[in-house]
Each structure stands twice: as C-alpha cells, then as structure tokens.
Write an enzyme that holds these catalytic residues in place. Sequence first.
Site, mmCIF file in Angstrom:
data_model
loop_
_atom_site.group_PDB
_atom_site.id
_atom_site.type_symbol
_atom_site.label_atom_id
_atom_site.label_comp_id
_atom_site.label_asym_id
_atom_site.label_seq_id
_atom_site.Cartn_x
_atom_site.Cartn_y
_atom_site.Cartn_z
ATOM 1 N N SER A 151 -10.086 0.039 6.546
ATOM 2 C CA SER A 151 -9.450 0.199 5.235
ATOM 3 C C SER A 151 -8.969 -1.102 4.615
ATOM 4 C CB SER A 151 -8.278 1.171 5.338
ATOM 5 O OG SER A 151 -8.760 2.471 5.480
ATOM 6 N N LYS B 76 0.856 -1.193 0.000
ATOM 7 C CA LYS B 76 0.000 0.000 0.000
ATOM 8 C C LYS B 76 0.890 1.240 0.000
ATOM 9 C CE LYS B 76 -3.908 2.101 2.518
ATOM 10 N NZ LYS B 76 -4.852 1.971 3.640
ATOM 11 N N SER C 83 -9.819 2.319 2.479
ATOM 12 C CA SER C 83 -8.880 3.075 1.681
ATOM 13 C C SER C 83 -7.849 2.214 0.939
ATOM 14 C CB SER C 83 -8.137 4.066 2.579
ATOM 15 O OG SER C 83 -7.260 3.380 3.450
#
Lengths: 449, 433
Positions: A148, A50, A124
């Site tokens: 997320s 990420k 997210s």
Amino acid sequence: MNSIKEFMACDKPDGYAEKLLSELRKANERLNAFNNITEHLADGMPFSVKDNICVKGVETTASSKILKGYIPAFNATAVQRMLDNGFSFLGKTNMDEFGFGSFGINSENPARNPFDESYAAGGSSSGAAVATSILKHHVAIAESTGGSISAPAAFCGVVGFTPTYGAISRYGLIDYANSLDKIGIMARSASDIKYVFGILNGPDAKDTTSLDIKYKSENKKSIILIDQLIKNIDKDVESNFMGFVDRIEGMGYVIKHRSMPFIDKAIPSYYIIAMAEASTNLAKYTGFKYGFKNEDFTSNYNKFFTDARSAFGTEAKRRIVLGTFVRSASVKDRYYSQALKLRALLLQELNKLLSEGFILSPTMPIKVPKLEDVKKLSALENYKMDVMTIPPNLCGLPHISFPYAYKNGMPLAAQLTTSHGNDNAALDFVQEWERSFKYKFKYNIGELR
Amino acid sequence: MKIGLEVHVSLPTESKLFCSCRTYAEEPNTAICPVCTGMPGSKPVLNERALSIAVNIARALMCKVPTATSFVRKVYFYPDLPKSFQITQKDGPVGVDGKLFLEDGKEIRIRRIQLEEDPAKILRQDDYTLIDFNRSGTPLVEIVTEPDILNEKELREFMTELKSILYYLGVDIDRELKADLNISLSDVRVEVKNITGTKNLLDAAKYEIERQEKAIKSKQGIIHETRSYIEKEMSTAPSREKESDEEYGFIFEPDLTIYSTKRTNPVKAVYASKLAKEYANKYKVKEAAMRELILFNRDALALIESSKGKYDMKAIITAIELLQRYVKGKSRTSSETLGKVASLVEKGMYPDKETILQIEAGKDTNLGGNAASTAEIDKEIKQLIKENSALLKEYKKNTKVFNFIVGSVMKKYKANPRLVSERLEKILSSFRQ
C-alpha cells in the site's frame, strides 16, 4: 543540508500557509487526495496522515462509511512524534477502505493521478502519494500491509518507504492485518524520508511488536533479480526495467539472476493471513460506540450489529467472509496454518537471496492504469497486481519504491528490498540514484519563491 | 456421575490485563481507556504481573508450565465484548495437565489453566440494557478440570481446596468466582453456564443432579444442552444459547508476542489442607479444628509455624483464637506475643481482652503467677450456686444463669471457659443425684 531542515529554517512569506491551504483545497477537489484538510496550518514542515492513523480530535475513518464520525481521543505514536519534532499536521489522506485495494478505487471518491486525472493513483495509500506528488514541501505518513505504500508511490512518481516490520510503532493505526501492517513514509526524496525515519523509528511501550534495534546501512554492491517475478509482466515494463538495471550496473553494481522456491505461494499466503486477521479486526465495527449506526435500538443485538455492518464496502465484506472462512475450525489447517508456515519458508528463501545483495524489481507489473480499466478488474486480477510488493511485505522486510523513468508522461518505478534492520541501506541506495536522476512533478503547491 | 468444572477467578492486580486502567471503580465507566473499550487504533500491552500470578497458579496446581505462553483471539459478537473478540489462550496456555488433591487424597486432574480478559458488565433493566466497561479487560484465570468429580461432596471439597490454594497465592476468589458446571449422570453432558459464587455453584449442582436423576427414572431422558442457573429459584433452566459447538475462528493475537514463563517471580505454593493433616497428627489435635484455623488464615499459619514445638498445640490454637479476636487491625502478631499468651493458656488461664492488649503492647510485667486450681474454681462455683440457688433449679432451660456463673468465675480467675463449664456441669449434676 536536507530539504526539511532547510524549509524549517527559512522564513516563510506572509500568508504562506493560507495560500498553500487554498491551492491545496482547489487541487483536492479534482484529485481527492485528502479526506479532510486542516483549517489552520501551523509553522513547521507540513505532514499528512493516512486516514487509518489516529489524530487526536480529527475525524479518522480509514475511508470507511462505518467509521464516519469517529474522532480519536489520542494521537498515534507516529503522529505524536512528528508533532514533537516541529512538523505541522496538514490533513488526513484518502485510501482504499481499511487499506483493502491496490488502486485507491475502494473509496467513496477515489483519488486521481496528478500526472493525468483519468489514471489511477494506486493504493491503498492513494491520497498520501497524490499529496506527496502535488506538494513541494511535505512528507506523508502512510501505511503498508501488502504494498500500500509502494504501489501508489510508483503510480504517482514519489518515493515510498516501508520499513522493517515493527520499526515504527503501530499504536494508533486502525488495524488491517496486525502482523503485516507497517507505518511508512512518502516524500519527494530519500533524504527527506531518512530524516523522518530517524524521528519515527524506535520502541514504543504502547506497541508490543515495536522494535528496539539499531538501523544499519550495509551494501554488498550486488543486485538480485528474481527471474520468476520479472517474467510474465507487461512487456514495456519489463524492457524499461531491464534498461534501468543496465544503468544500475553502470553505477558499479553486480547483477545476479536468481530463481526462488515458493515465490508463487507468496500471494495466496499473504491474502490468507491478511484476510484472516482483517476479519477479526473488522469484527469490532458493530455500530455501538462510534461511526455508522442504526438509530433503532429496539431490535435484538444480532440484528442491530448486522444492520450496522451493512455499511462496509464490497471489498471489506469479501475479506470478512473469506477471512472468517480460512480461520474456521474445519479448514484452518489447510489455509491459515499453512499460510503461516509458508510465510516462514518464504522469509528463509528471501534471506538467502538478501545475504548476496539487494533484491530489485519493477514496483508494479503494469504501467499506470486508467481508472476506468482497473474498475473492470476482478478481485483475483486485482490481487495479482501485488506480485512484486507482497514478498517483502509478507516477510516484514524494508523496501522502497522510487521513479526511474517517465514514459508517455507517466512515471515508471522500481522497488528495492533489503534485509531486516538494513533500512538505511535502502534509503542510501535511492539517495545514490537521485544524484543522477531528477524526479518530475506536475504540481508544486507550497513552493517557496 | 461425572462433574467437570471451568472456574474463572479474577486476579488481584492493580491494573487491567492489557491496559493501565484500574481494575475496580465505584462509578460505572470511569476506569476505561481506548484499549479496554476497543477503540480503533488502540493496542493491548500485557500486564506482566497478571501473567506472573497466572503462572504461579498453574505451578501451585502442579501443571506442566510451558517455557513460552501466547494469546489468541476468540471471535464472537456480544454487546459486552467491545472488540468482538476476547483475548484468551488456546494452544499456548500457562499450564496443562495439573492436579489437585481432595482431603482423602483423591486426585482431581486439571486439564488446563489459561489467562484471559473479562468482558464488560451488562446491567439489564426493564426495557433497556446498560454496559459498564470498568470490568472490561480485567484479568481472569480460567481453571478447567477433567470430569473427575463424582458427587456433591467432592465438588464442595474441590472448591474448598482450590480456594485455599488460591488464597495462599494472594487470590481471594470468594467475591468474584464464576464457574461453568459440566454434569452428566448418563452419557449425555449438560453444561450449566455463568454461575456466580461457590454457594450458587453447589446449589446448581444439587438441583441439576436431582433433575437428571428424575429424568432418568421417569425415562424422560436427558438432552445435551446448555442451561443457566436461576438464583431466585435455586434451579436451572435451558438457556437460549445454541447447542452446537460455537465457531470462534481462533487466530494468534498478532498485537502481542510470545512470553517467557521463566521471567515470572515464583511464589511457593502453600497446601494448607495437607499441613492441617500433618499438624493434627503431630500435635494430637483435631484435624477439623486445625483446618478451620489455617485453611484461610495466613497469620494463623505463620504463628503456628513460628512456635512449632515450643508449646502445647491446643494452647497455641486457643492463643491464636484469642489474639485474632482481640487484636484487630494487626495483620501479624509477633511470635513473642503468641508465646506469652500460649504460656498463660498452658497454665490453665484464659486471658481477657485487657490482658491480651497489655501483652500486645508489651506492658505485661505483672501477668505472672499461676492459674486458679480446680479446687479454687469449684469453691467459687459452689459459692455462686448458693447465691443463685432458686434460679438454678431450672438451669437447663435458663442458660443465662449458667453463662453468668461461668463468666463470673472466668473473670475472677482468668480461667478457661471450657474448664469452668466442665466443672459447673459436674457440680450441678452431682447436686441432682
């Protein structure tokens, strides 16, 4: 034998890496899973990271314009441990700016759902979920603050695991809310996740909050449903979920309905703590040493900082303003301090329930939404989408999201929460589920034939 | 008049407060890392040695030390602060409600003691500014007093006592002292911020007291403001900072944890000022001389303590002065050496450098014998006076001759210069009568 070990042991055909990379780049043009993809993929199991987790020498922006050009001089501990264990870095995955969002839309180029590109990927960790959903042999290092990992894993039909707070070192993670941030793992099976979790967990001298404990797998064969959470959600989601609960009952679990005091305070408590911490974490972005900066060095420093900070996106600005407000001296007792007390109370209540069994819920209160539709949601409507994912995240409890059905070609997912340190129980539960349920994917990039 | 102080002292640790960088480096921006430059992704890890020293300071200043201590983020924007927040302490400082006693026993209350990181150093040039992050993240202890200091004399004494206590904890603050001075002659408080060094602190207080006195007399009035000290002019001037209490939005530092103060290595505090008074009374020597000797001298104190009662204290003091003058580079002289020197002094001798070094080296077998008698010294003096009679007529103006005679006698008999001077004065004055 687990699929990671199998993949690492087998011989890859000539040009395997090149083919994978070229197919991935093509898919990425439509799906926006990656902010950047490596030029050369080494041997070993590919893993993505990420974009809020530092990889040495690779641009790391947390999908924020303000961090454009930031190239960390060090690897996050999680990244280093992957590299040390035969994994190959594939690229940085797309996300909501700094992790601020539940649908992936707070990014310059929002990720798209691989099942249908007009749908949201969730957020997210949107890119991590899309990458997992399109790559056959791959694991994603993702991060969750309030949901997320669960949210995008649910929408993209993959398994998303968020461990106990502190289980995986946060060193190298670009902070959203330090007391809530957890690095976690996405993969196509619970067994792959378990393998990676074994590598990543453990204490780290560089992260004071990292834990040194043994991770257990204790199963009381009971499932707790928190009634307040399951009411007031999308009717289709509710009915499908209750059908899934029947199947779980069929697997020998006792289903218990419970109501939980203060559960309605989870969302406000979470957002107050998260925004308060975020507003301090985002203070460092002043355009001085890295990322976006004003080239004019002649103004005074206040103006210089203000100009640089105009590069934040709307949601980041909102959270800076709200977060600064809730910790300001005149209202701190009413908001920030109160939220900390509620977090402790909620943990107490959740622990009571977890002493009876695992907590199960749908992961999201809605079906996978269209990108168009989520863009229309107000900030408050957005925050309410985290109703299922916030309780375990706020209290640092391990939880896992996994697909349990497909409706109209889109996945539906459930989330299981276990108690602190009982992380392996969550993984084992999903492994048990996977024996009778096969996940579906639209892409299988990198498949070995 | 009321004076309150916030004193910042840097701690003598090898590495910084939250990373393993060195605390000092010659070349700018060489003792830096992702943590102390606030790079995204870095995390602070507490230097437990710094915590230990801070707790010992709190104990030495008789604070209540809570069993657990924690840190907060203090958010403000300034170019020397790479994270735009300083990690400091608020609700869980290492010490509260302490006290420090001045020479006459007056108590100055200590409000709180906290551990925090120092910002980077700003170097202002003509038309640009440089930042050196070597200092960023070095450990500081902030000592906050109640406004119990009532005049310049007490301020000076407070600083001396504080420095002596810190000196004996291994914290030498002469070089790196920074202070904020709160000073009010009326009921309006004026703060003078960022004063470096004790001398500047005292000068700033002196200037500020005079300034406020004048303003009150002329009925100009004093405004509540923040001022800064201008070293070149030895004056203070209003600073550009805002007057209102700043909003720092403190929150708990979530990258750190709660630390036990019990684990720290306790170091016993030494109150040299109190000891000086005790020894002065006990051994009938001047308190001022004793303070001069031991307030900032752990070797001298150790020597006195190791020789307690065996020799005349005046001889001990002289012996310590001699040893410290001649035996350089030795941090600790043995009490055996001290004893030998002191016994020579007691006999009225005043060993020279050569003798001291012989004793120190253990080659002192032939140093026995007695000091010259007063009669012998007088005889020698008279002889020298006869040889230099012309010059000596003007001896009051010509100290060279006087010193020459004292030196010659000292050398010949290893006599104490004080004794020789006394005798010489006496003889010379008898000549004149």
